[in-house]
Motif scaffolding. Structure first.
Motif, PDB file in Angstrom:
ATOM      1  N   LEU A 215       0.827  -1.202   0.000  1.00 34.40           N
ATOM      2  CA  LEU A 215       0.000   0.000   0.000  1.00 34.40           C
ATOM      3  C   LEU A 215       0.863   1.253   0.000  1.00 34.40           C
ATOM      4  O   LEU A 215       0.534   2.246  -0.659  1.00 34.40           O
ATOM      5  CB  LEU A 215      -0.930  -0.009   1.216  1.00 34.40           C
ATOM      6  CG  LEU A 215      -2.004  -1.110   1.223  1.00 34.40           C
ATOM      7  CD1 LEU A 215      -2.763  -1.097   2.533  1.00 34.40           C
ATOM      8  CD2 LEU A 215      -2.961  -0.939   0.055  1.00 34.40           C
ATOM      9  N   GLY A 216       1.974   1.222   0.715  1.00 35.61           N
ATOM     10  CA  GLY A 216       2.884   2.362   0.708  1.00 35.61           C
ATOM     11  C   GLY A 216       3.474   2.598  -0.667  1.00 35.61           C
ATOM     12  O   GLY A 216       3.638   3.746  -1.103  1.00 35.61           O
TER      13      GLY A 216
ATOM     14  N   MET B 289      -7.043   0.100  -7.251  1.00 35.57           N
ATOM     15  CA  MET B 289      -5.938  -0.792  -6.902  1.00 35.57           C
ATOM     16  C   MET B 289      -5.919  -1.083  -5.418  1.00 35.57           C
ATOM     17  O   MET B 289      -5.608  -2.201  -4.995  1.00 35.57           O
ATOM     18  CB  MET B 289      -4.602  -0.190  -7.338  1.00 35.57           C
ATOM     19  CG  MET B 289      -4.344  -0.213  -8.836  1.00 35.57           C
ATOM     20  SD  MET B 289      -4.414  -1.868  -9.572  1.00 35.57           S
ATOM     21  CE  MET B 289      -3.242  -2.757  -8.544  1.00 35.57           C
ATOM     22  N   SER B 290      -6.245  -0.086  -4.600  1.00 35.50           N
ATOM     23  CA  SER B 290      -6.275  -0.326  -3.160  1.00 35.50           C
ATOM     24  C   SER B 290      -7.365  -1.327  -2.804  1.00 35.50           C
ATOM     25  O   SER B 290      -7.179  -2.191  -1.945  1.00 35.50           O
ATOM     26  CB  SER B 290      -6.480   0.983  -2.402  1.00 35.50           C
ATOM     27  OG  SER B 290      -7.712   1.590  -2.760  1.00 35.50           O
ATOM     28  N   ALA B 291      -8.518  -1.215  -3.489  1.00 42.97           N
ATOM     29  CA  ALA B 291      -9.597  -2.180  -3.252  1.00 42.97           C
ATOM     30  C   ALA B 291      -9.164  -3.578  -3.674  1.00 42.97           C
ATOM     31  O   ALA B 291      -9.505  -4.574  -3.021  1.00 42.97           O
ATOM     32  CB  ALA B 291     -10.850  -1.760  -4.010  1.00 42.97           C
ATOM     33  N   PHE B 292      -8.405  -3.665  -4.771  1.00 39.27           N
ATOM     34  CA  PHE B 292      -7.901  -4.962  -5.220  1.00 39.27           C
ATOM     35  C   PHE B 292      -7.054  -5.612  -4.121  1.00 39.27           C
ATOM     36  O   PHE B 292      -7.188  -6.811  -3.839  1.00 39.27           O
ATOM     37  CB  PHE B 292      -7.070  -4.779  -6.485  1.00 39.27           C
ATOM     38  CG  PHE B 292      -6.286  -5.994  -6.890  1.00 39.27           C
ATOM     39  CD1 PHE B 292      -6.899  -7.044  -7.554  1.00 39.27           C
ATOM     40  CD2 PHE B 292      -4.933  -6.096  -6.592  1.00 39.27           C
ATOM     41  CE1 PHE B 292      -6.188  -8.175  -7.924  1.00 39.27           C
ATOM     42  CE2 PHE B 292      -4.207  -7.225  -6.956  1.00 39.27           C
ATOM     43  CZ  PHE B 292      -4.835  -8.264  -7.623  1.00 39.27           C
ATOM     44  N   LEU B 293      -6.199  -4.830  -3.476  1.00 40.16           N
ATOM     45  CA  LEU B 293      -5.337  -5.368  -2.430  1.00 40.16           C
ATOM     46  C   LEU B 293      -6.124  -5.716  -1.166  1.00 40.16           C
ATOM     47  O   LEU B 293      -5.933  -6.782  -0.572  1.00 40.16           O
ATOM     48  CB  LEU B 293      -4.222  -4.371  -2.098  1.00 40.16           C
ATOM     49  CG  LEU B 293      -3.122  -4.238  -3.146  1.00 40.16           C
ATOM     50  CD1 LEU B 293      -2.236  -3.033  -2.849  1.00 40.16           C
ATOM     51  CD2 LEU B 293      -2.271  -5.506  -3.187  1.00 40.16           C
ATOM     52  N   ILE B 294      -6.997  -4.814  -0.750  1.00 43.82           N
ATOM     53  CA  ILE B 294      -7.735  -5.036   0.498  1.00 43.82           C
ATOM     54  C   ILE B 294      -8.726  -6.187   0.355  1.00 43.82           C
ATOM     55  O   ILE B 294      -8.920  -6.987   1.275  1.00 43.82           O
ATOM     56  CB  ILE B 294      -8.465  -3.745   0.925  1.00 43.82           C
ATOM     57  CG1 ILE B 294      -7.451  -2.646   1.267  1.00 43.82           C
ATOM     58  CG2 ILE B 294      -9.379  -4.012   2.118  1.00 43.82           C
ATOM     59  CD1 ILE B 294      -6.514  -2.993   2.398  1.00 43.82           C
ATOM     60  N   ASP B 295      -9.371  -6.284  -0.817  1.00 43.38           N
ATOM     61  CA  ASP B 295     -10.403  -7.304  -1.033  1.00 43.38           C
ATOM     62  C   ASP B 295      -9.859  -8.583  -1.660  1.00 43.38           C
ATOM     63  O   ASP B 295     -10.635  -9.455  -2.077  1.00 43.38           O
ATOM     64  CB  ASP B 295     -11.513  -6.739  -1.933  1.00 43.38           C
ATOM     65  CG  ASP B 295     -12.241  -5.581  -1.289  1.00 43.38           C
ATOM     66  OD1 ASP B 295     -12.262  -5.515  -0.049  1.00 43.38           O
ATOM     67  OD2 ASP B 295     -12.774  -4.726  -2.026  1.00 43.38           O
ATOM     68  N   TYR B 296      -8.563  -8.701  -1.741  1.00 35.05           N
ATOM     69  CA  TYR B 296      -7.944  -9.870  -2.368  1.00 35.05           C
ATOM     70  C   TYR B 296      -8.427 -11.160  -1.682  1.00 35.05           C
ATOM     71  O   TYR B 296      -8.578 -11.190  -0.453  1.00 35.05           O
ATOM     72  CB  TYR B 296      -6.427  -9.748  -2.264  1.00 35.05           C
ATOM     73  CG  TYR B 296      -5.660 -10.780  -3.059  1.00 35.05           C
ATOM     74  CD1 TYR B 296      -5.437 -10.610  -4.414  1.00 35.05           C
ATOM     75  CD2 TYR B 296      -5.176 -11.937  -2.452  1.00 35.05           C
ATOM     76  CE1 TYR B 296      -4.748 -11.552  -5.157  1.00 35.05           C
ATOM     77  CE2 TYR B 296      -4.485 -12.891  -3.182  1.00 35.05           C
ATOM     78  CZ  TYR B 296      -4.269 -12.692  -4.531  1.00 35.05           C
ATOM     79  OH  TYR B 296      -3.596 -13.631  -5.261  1.00 35.05           O
ATOM     80  N   PRO B 297      -8.658 -12.235  -2.434  1.00 35.75           N
ATOM     81  CA  PRO B 297      -9.133 -13.497  -1.833  1.00 35.75           C
ATOM     82  C   PRO B 297      -7.996 -14.263  -1.143  1.00 35.75           C
ATOM     83  O   PRO B 297      -7.527 -15.295  -1.612  1.00 35.75           O
ATOM     84  CB  PRO B 297      -9.689 -14.260  -3.035  1.00 35.75           C
ATOM     85  CG  PRO B 297      -8.874 -13.776  -4.195  1.00 35.75           C
ATOM     86  CD  PRO B 297      -8.614 -12.321  -3.923  1.00 35.75           C
TER      87      PRO B 297
ATOM     88  N   ASP C 183       7.046 -10.726   9.480  1.00 35.73           N
ATOM     89  CA  ASP C 183       7.454  -9.338   9.292  1.00 35.73           C
ATOM     90  C   ASP C 183       6.379  -8.628   8.493  1.00 35.73           C
ATOM     91  O   ASP C 183       5.687  -9.246   7.670  1.00 35.73           O
ATOM     92  CB  ASP C 183       8.772  -9.255   8.524  1.00 35.73           C
ATOM     93  CG  ASP C 183       9.982  -9.471   9.423  1.00 35.73           C
ATOM     94  OD1 ASP C 183       9.871  -9.208  10.633  1.00 35.73           O
ATOM     95  OD2 ASP C 183      11.030  -9.896   8.915  1.00 35.73           O
ATOM     96  N   GLY C 184       6.258  -7.314   8.692  1.00 32.31           N
ATOM     97  CA  GLY C 184       5.302  -6.583   7.878  1.00 32.31           C
ATOM     98  C   GLY C 184       4.865  -5.274   8.500  1.00 32.31           C
ATOM     99  O   GLY C 184       5.288  -4.922   9.608  1.00 32.31           O
ATOM    100  N   ASP C 185       4.007  -4.575   7.778  1.00 28.64           N
ATOM    101  CA  ASP C 185       3.465  -3.306   8.266  1.00 28.64           C
ATOM    102  C   ASP C 185       2.348  -3.583   9.261  1.00 28.64           C
ATOM    103  O   ASP C 185       2.009  -4.746   9.537  1.00 28.64           O
ATOM    104  CB  ASP C 185       2.950  -2.470   7.087  1.00 28.64           C
ATOM    105  CG  ASP C 185       1.707  -3.083   6.469  1.00 28.64           C
ATOM    106  OD1 ASP C 185       0.725  -2.355   6.296  1.00 28.64           O
ATOM    107  OD2 ASP C 185       1.710  -4.293   6.167  1.00 28.64           O
ATOM    108  N   ALA C 186       1.774  -2.515   9.799  1.00 29.53           N
ATOM    109  CA  ALA C 186       0.757  -2.653  10.841  1.00 29.53           C
ATOM    110  C   ALA C 186      -0.662  -2.640  10.288  1.00 29.53           C
ATOM    111  O   ALA C 186      -1.623  -2.652  11.064  1.00 29.53           O
ATOM    112  CB  ALA C 186       0.902  -1.522  11.867  1.00 29.53           C
TER     113      ALA C 186
END
Length: 231
Positions: A57-58, A81-89, A116-119
């Motif tokens: 997302l960053g 694109m953000s919806a694609f990432l957030i709603d990914y199956p 590891d990863g973001d919050a």
């Protein structure tokens, strides 16, 4: 003090993150063309170097500001694109048998997600994939998790640990810190685990698996004893 705690990585260990990346790459190229899609991955690598973890997302935000600019900042294709990432199956991208492995390990010790990863995106992935529920909320997400072993041990004290991870770099660093109290398990999944140059740069793990589902066939005694039998 528990007898054994299983520390389970997420990306390319339980979850096929390479498949997510391939899907994202195709979506970006389809929306913006190959050249601009390549710019997204340039920003992604920049952020990885700055932050120490993957920030999808960053990178999208940086792509919006630096590549699209003021004129295209509200391009609907970008906003979707953000919806694609957030709603990914996410649940569909778990490796075959991944949830069965977690359930299997529950009978012998305490499985804990160690990633590891973001919050934002990483915990969202863990939740939406079903892994959060599978480990009853025992989820640890750090930056450079191999440096956070004191916190891991404080939260989940155990006589013995088993770390399952597709990155030999992580396994080697944790082995150096915990020694015989840790058994390292290396599933050969994902691009890191299949790169001969990467694999050849580190000592061999205690146990190597072709796929995560094979962990169900490893006896508990082997998981506890492999570390002690390693020269």
């Amino acid at each position: 003090m528990q007898d054994i705690v299983f520390l389970l990585d997420v990306d390319n260990t339980l979850f096929d993150n390479d498949a997510l990346v391939d899907d994202l790459r195709r979506r970006l190229a389809g929306n913006f063309g190959d050249a601009r899609a390549d710019r997204y991955w340039t920003f992604f690598e920049e952020l990885f170097g700055e932050l120490g973890y993957a920030d999808y997302l960053g990178a999208l935000q940086r792509f919006r500001l630096r590549e699209l600019g003021r004129d295209d900042m509200s391009d609907p294709r970008l906003l979707q694109m953000s919806a694609f990432l957030i709603d990914y199956p996410f649940a569909d991208r778990l490796y075959a048998g991944a949830l069965g492995v977690v359930e299997h390990l529950q009978h012998f010790g305490t499985p804990v997600i160690l990633s590891d990863g973001d919050a934002v995106f990483q915990p969202h992935k863990v939740q939406r994939s079903g892994l959060w529920q599978a480990v009853d909320g025992r989820v640890l997400i750090y930056i450079h998790k191999e440096r956070m072993l004191d916190d891991v041990q404080r939260r989940y004290p155990a006589r013995h640990y088993v770390i399952v991870d597709d990155k030999l770099r992580i396994l080697s660093a944790m082995k150096a810190a915990l020694g015989e109290r840790l058994t390292t398990v290396f599933p050969r999944q994902g691009h890191y685990a299949l790169d001969p140059l990467v694999v050849g740069a580190y000592p061999p793990p205690d146990i190597t698996l072709a796929r995560i589902a094979d962990l169900r066939d490893v006896p508990l005694a082997a998981l506890q004893g492999a570390a002690r039998s390693t020269p």
